[in-house]
Scaffold this active site. Structure first.
Site, short mmCIF file in Angstrom:
data_model
loop_
_atom_site.label_atom_id
_atom_site.label_comp_id
_atom_site.label_asym_id
_atom_site.label_seq_id
_atom_site.Cartn_x
_atom_site.Cartn_y
_atom_site.Cartn_z
N LYS A 1 28.02 70.74 -28.54
CA LYS A 1 27.52 69.45 -28.07
C LYS A 1 27.98 69.27 -26.63
O LYS A 1 29.13 69.59 -26.29
CB LYS A 1 28.08 68.34 -28.97
CG LYS A 1 27.61 66.93 -28.66
CD LYS A 1 28.23 65.97 -29.67
CE LYS A 1 27.76 64.54 -29.47
NZ LYS A 1 28.31 63.64 -30.51
N SER B 1 24.99 61.06 -33.04
CA SER B 1 24.67 61.44 -31.68
C SER B 1 24.59 62.95 -31.45
O SER B 1 24.10 63.41 -30.42
CB SER B 1 25.72 60.85 -30.73
OG SER B 1 27.01 61.37 -31.02
N SER C 1 28.42 60.70 -36.48
CA SER C 1 27.59 61.50 -35.57
C SER C 1 27.57 63.00 -35.81
O SER C 1 26.80 63.71 -35.16
CB SER C 1 28.01 61.22 -34.12
OG SER C 1 27.58 59.95 -33.72
#
Length: 471
Positions: free
Chosen positions: A80, A155, A179
């Site tokens: 990420k 996210s 997330s």
């Protein structure tokens, strides 16, 4: 042989160790697949193909020389874009950080490099990790590989989409209110949020320092155990990590769950879409057939989770971003501007009260875990949402915002810091995966992974997103 790039770590690792699969071939095929599929899915922000190939060549030489490092050696993965990486941008999914290149690796990136894993690149995310849709205003939305035009969750949406579409064997996400687990459930993969303090957050851009967790999204439960083995442990660079024994998290995976006490929270909320309710009912039946004992539990303070989580997250996010909000506000997406600025209006008394309520929630869950080994819930109350969709509708006629719905079952375990995992259980009539979440008491990851693995075997979920291209 199954398509090489679709294989999990647990299948690839023994073949790589034996020299039957070359890391060079694996990484090369993965990069070809990224080139073909990423334009439609939009999972990656930065692709580091040249260095990935160099790392694959080095891994192959080491393994051929007998210097095999373990199950992650030669395995391609993604990060990420919130994890600091030396020589690669860390954008945090924001226009404000386009040119930021860290002078160091995050502890996660460093430990994975030491384990021999090969970084393919950095993946898309909801800006500054503050959202559940991954509808990124600058880099564009990530599309769910199961259904284009639908959210992958967030996210860590790029991570979920990358693993589901086999653009990455595993990916590292972060989890403040769900997330990791939200995109894992939405994309039909496994998502593990370890205990708070179990995995270092050094080099991870903060959203909410007391709620943030780092963890993997993988193809199987055993894959998550492999990654946790490489990452778990104290880090002097992260004051939130703890001195707690690091175990072999694969050790109990084959143990059955006969006699395990499975908790079902009666007051967690009964608003579920019909397909999620059916999948949850089927989950309970599977657990009973595996010899588990279902025990109703109650968490009286659960009704305070939403307000406590919201207050803490917004206050801590505003504090972390305080200087940037003064100088670079226009570089933030409009949705993020509003959320961040709202945190500046939270009073210290409100923040402290939220932390006090959080302690009550922790105590109630601790009492629940004295009665049961694990708690099971649906991960999400609905299978998903279309990009731009604002509300989720339920059979009783009620509605809930997409944000509130997505974090309803996940955020309690950020407040408590307890480990939780989601894994795919079914596919909805609309063709979207449905995930089930399991949680245990803090630092009970071995037990959590054992139960999840046994459920995974019983569920035998083997469906793949209907991608048109096979590389």
């Amino acid at each position: 042989m199954t398509n090489l790039v679709e294989m999990p770590i647990e299948a690839l690792a023994p073949l790589i160790e034996a020299g039957e699969i070359s890391p060079v071939e694996l990484v090369s095929r993965m990069l070809e697949r990224i080139e073909a599929l990423n334009p439609a899915i939009n999972a990656f922000i930065t692709i580091d193909g040249k260095n990935a190939m160099l790392a694959a060549e080095a891994a192959e030489k080491e393994i051929m020389a007998g210097a095999y490092r373990g199950p992650l050696h030669g395995i391609p993965y993604s990060l990420k874009d919130i994890y600091a990486t030396l020589h690669l941008p860390t954008t945090n999914g924001s226009k404000a950080d386009l040119d930021y290149v860290a002078a160091y690796d995050s502890t996660v990136a460093r430990r994975l490099k030491e384990a021999g894993a090969i970084l393919l690149g950095k993946v898309n995310m909801h800006e500054y990790a503050y959202g559940v849709t991954n509808d990124n205003r600058y880099f564009g939305p990530v599309h769910n590989p199961w259904k284009p035009g639908w959210i992958p969750g967030g996210s860590s949406g790029g991570s979920g989409a990358a693993v589901a579409s086999s653009l990455s064997t595993f990916s590292m996400g972060t989890d403040t209110g769900g997330s990791i687990r939200i995109p894992a459930a939405a994309c039909g993969v496994v998502g593990l949020k370890p205990t708070y303090g179990r995995v270092s957050k050094f080099g991870v851009t903060t959203l909410s320092w007391s709620l943030d967790h780092a963890g993997p999204l993988t193809k199987t439960v055993k894959d998550s155990a492999y990654v946790l083995n490489a990452l778990a442990g104290y880090d002097r660079l992260d004051q939130d990590t703890v001195f707690y024994p690091v175990e072999d998290y694969t050790e109990w995976l084959e143990k059955d769950m006969h006699g395990m006490r499975i908790g079902v929270i009666g007051n967690l909320g009964d608003r579920l879409t019909a397909d999620v309710q059916a999948a949850f009912d089927e989950t309970i039946e599977r657990l009973l057939k595996l010899g588990a004992i279902i025990i109703p539990v109650n968490v009286p303070s659960l009704k305070y989770v939403k307000n406590s989580h919201l207050t803490i997250t917004r206050a801590e996010a505003a504090s972390f971003h305080q200087n940037k909000l003064k100088t670079q506000l226009a570089s933030y997406g409009e949705d993020i501007q509003d959320i961040m600025l709202s945190g500046e209006f939270i009073l210290a008394t409100e923040y402290l009260q939220a932390q006090k309520v959080r302690r009550l929630i922790q105590q109630d869950f601790n009492r629940a875990f004295e009665q049961v080994d694990v708690i099971v819930t649906p991960t999400l109350p609905a299978a998903g949402a279309a990009i731009g969709q604002q509300m989720i509708a339920y059979p009783d006629g009620s509605q809930e915002s997409v944000l509130d719905a997505m974090i309803r079952f996940t955020s309690p375990f950020n407040l408590t810091g307890a480990p939780a995992i989601t894994l795919p259980a079914a596919v909805s009539p609309e063709g979207l995966p449905i995930g089930m979440q399991f949680a245990t008491a803090p630092f009970e990851e071995k037990k959590l992974l054992q139960i999840a693995c046994q459920y995974e075997l019983a569920c035998a979920f083997n469906q793949q997103p209907p991608l048109e291209l096979t590389v």
